[in-house]
Enzyme design. Structure first.
Site, PDB file in Angstrom:
ATOM      1  N   THR A  12       0.808  -1.223   0.000  1.00  0.00           N
ATOM      2  CA  THR A  12       0.000   0.000   0.000  1.00  0.00           C
ATOM      3  C   THR A  12       0.843   1.276   0.000  1.00  0.00           C
ATOM      4  O   THR A  12       0.293   2.374  -0.053  1.00  0.00           O
ATOM      5  CB  THR A  12      -0.957   0.024   1.206  1.00  0.00           C
ATOM      6  OG1 THR A  12      -0.182  -0.081   2.412  1.00  0.00           O
ATOM      7  CG2 THR A  12      -1.948  -1.136   1.139  1.00  0.00           C
ATOM      8  N   CYS A 128      18.781   4.326  -3.326  1.00  0.00           N
ATOM      9  CA  CYS A 128      18.372   4.890  -4.616  1.00  0.00           C
ATOM     10  C   CYS A 128      19.456   5.739  -5.258  1.00  0.00           C
ATOM     11  O   CYS A 128      19.720   5.628  -6.466  1.00  0.00           O
ATOM     12  CB  CYS A 128      17.090   5.704  -4.443  1.00  0.00           C
ATOM     13  SG  CYS A 128      17.118   6.844  -3.052  1.00  0.00           S
ATOM     14  N   HIS A 264      15.770  11.752  -8.801  1.00  0.00           N
ATOM     15  CA  HIS A 264      17.016  12.218  -8.206  1.00  0.00           C
ATOM     16  C   HIS A 264      17.982  12.644  -9.320  1.00  0.00           C
ATOM     17  O   HIS A 264      18.049  12.010 -10.383  1.00  0.00           O
ATOM     18  CB  HIS A 264      17.695  11.097  -7.420  1.00  0.00           C
ATOM     19  CG  HIS A 264      17.030  10.740  -6.134  1.00  0.00           C
ATOM     20  ND1 HIS A 264      15.910  11.371  -5.648  1.00  0.00           N
ATOM     21  CD2 HIS A 264      17.349   9.776  -5.209  1.00  0.00           C
ATOM     22  CE1 HIS A 264      15.568  10.830  -4.490  1.00  0.00           C
ATOM     23  NE2 HIS A 264      16.423   9.863  -4.203  1.00  0.00           N
TER      24      HIS A 264
END
Length: 359
Positions: A12, A128, A264
């Site tokens: 979720t 990331c 990014h």
């Protein structure tokens, strides 16, 4: 071809939602699918490939008969990843819990796919910012070994999850309405969600600093360590060395949160063992999977976060030599943090396991 039984933990959340989108987009093969989340989110209904699933509360027994478990990240990984692996699932984990564990491969599939099959039940997704940078590093590293990296990141609020995106949206509305920029509205008794307090977890006893992220730049992501680098910055140091299998590579990072929603951006200066020409590096980048070269300064063509959001590939540009060091190369690389920086990278690892029938 055998198809795996797949579970998504954190279905979720922002990364979980991206898992679902990518599974549909990429026609990822699965026999059965199970969606898991916290007790608070259990009971939510989500649709995947036209079928409605009820999200279940994640428990150790949830992973019985699961072949591949995609973990969207969070502290629950420390508890549930070993439990899932114990039950025979291969866990692909987006949290930082196992990244530096010597028994756990840390993988960017375009960079070090050979490490995937060395797993012992858990495979870690890198941070990331490390993932995005590594796509630019690898084609250069293959020409001449990298010795030193100086990197500054410009990281989107999606790195803080749905709360980060919502906070930026709210603050932009408040600013344009002439109102004071405030933290997200939360249930009574909840801790304030406001940069950098909510997403950087200041040490116990520290006075909270309520800095808005809208129309601002915050040179702190995560807590400061004893060396005055942040935890986020040291992730880039340690993870880059592990992925490239070279702990002698020097990495000097500065990570900054910027008012951008998803992608990014990173400014990277790399020193290699031998000089590499711009032409050779560009040619290597053009052939490298997951990377698009957008580099024509005369036509003002270069990567930008607005145009890489919701895209699978990262874009690289502003490729140029160091002005003073013939072994130095500068580049600018941009990628969607939720996609390649999280969900897509993990799903690519799962695709590799399916292709090799190694589950």
């Amino acid at each position: 071809m055998k198809k795996p039984n797949v579970a998504i933990l954190g279905a979720t959340g922002a990364v979980g939602a991206e898992f679902i989108t990518l599974i549909e987009e990429r026609n990822f093969p699965y026999e059965n699918l199970k969606l898991l989340a916290s007790a608070r989110s259990a009971g939510t209904e989500l649709t995947v490939n036209g079928k409605t699933y009820v999200v279940e509360e994640a428990k150790p027994e949830s992973f019985e008969n699961i072949d591949i478990a995609l973990f969207a990240g969070g502290s629950i990984s420390k508890t549930l990843a070993p439990e899932a692996a114990k039950r025979g699932a291969i866990v692909i984990d987006n949290s930082s819990a196992f990244r530096m564990d010597p028994e756990v491969p840390l993988v960017v599939p375009e960079v070090n796919p050979e490490d995937i099959l060395k797993h012992k039940g858990i495979i870690a997704n890198p941070n990331c910012s490390t993932i995005i940078m590594s796509l630019g590093l690898k084609p250069l590293h293959d020409i001449s070994p990298i010795k030193r990296i100086v990197v500054s990141t410009y990281q989107a609020v999606s790195g803080a999850g749905k709360e980060g995106i919502e906070e930026l949206e709210n603050q932009v509305k408040q600013y344009t309405a002439g109102e004071e920029m405030t933290a997200n509205l939360l249930p009574t008794g909840s801790a304030p969600k406001h940069y950098p307090v909510a997403f950087n977890l200041l040490p116990t006893g520290s006075a909270p600093k309520h800095y808005p992220v809208a129309f601002n730049l915050l040179p702190q992501i995560d807590v400061f360590l004893d060396n005055d680098y942040t935890k986020e910055e040291m992730k880039m140091v340690n993870e880059t060395q592990k992925i490239l299998h070279d702990d002698t590579i020097q990495v000097v990072p500065t990570t900054v949160r910027v008012p951008v929603y998803r992608s990014h951006s990173e400014s990277v200066l790399v020193e290699t063992a031998e000089p590499v020409s711009v032409e050779a590096f560009k040619a290597a980048c053009e052939k490298f999977p997951g990377l698009q070269v957008k580099d024509n300064p005369a036509e003002q063509i270069y990567p930008m976060p607005l145009y890489t959001s919701n895209q699978n590939d990262c874009e690289i540009g502003r490729i140029r030599k160091d002005l003073y060091n013939d072994k130095g190369m500068n580049f600018w690389i941009v990628g969607d943090q939720i996609r390649k920086g999280a969900a897509l990278n993990a799903l690519q690892i799962a695709e590799y396991l399916v292709e090799k029938q190694a589950f």
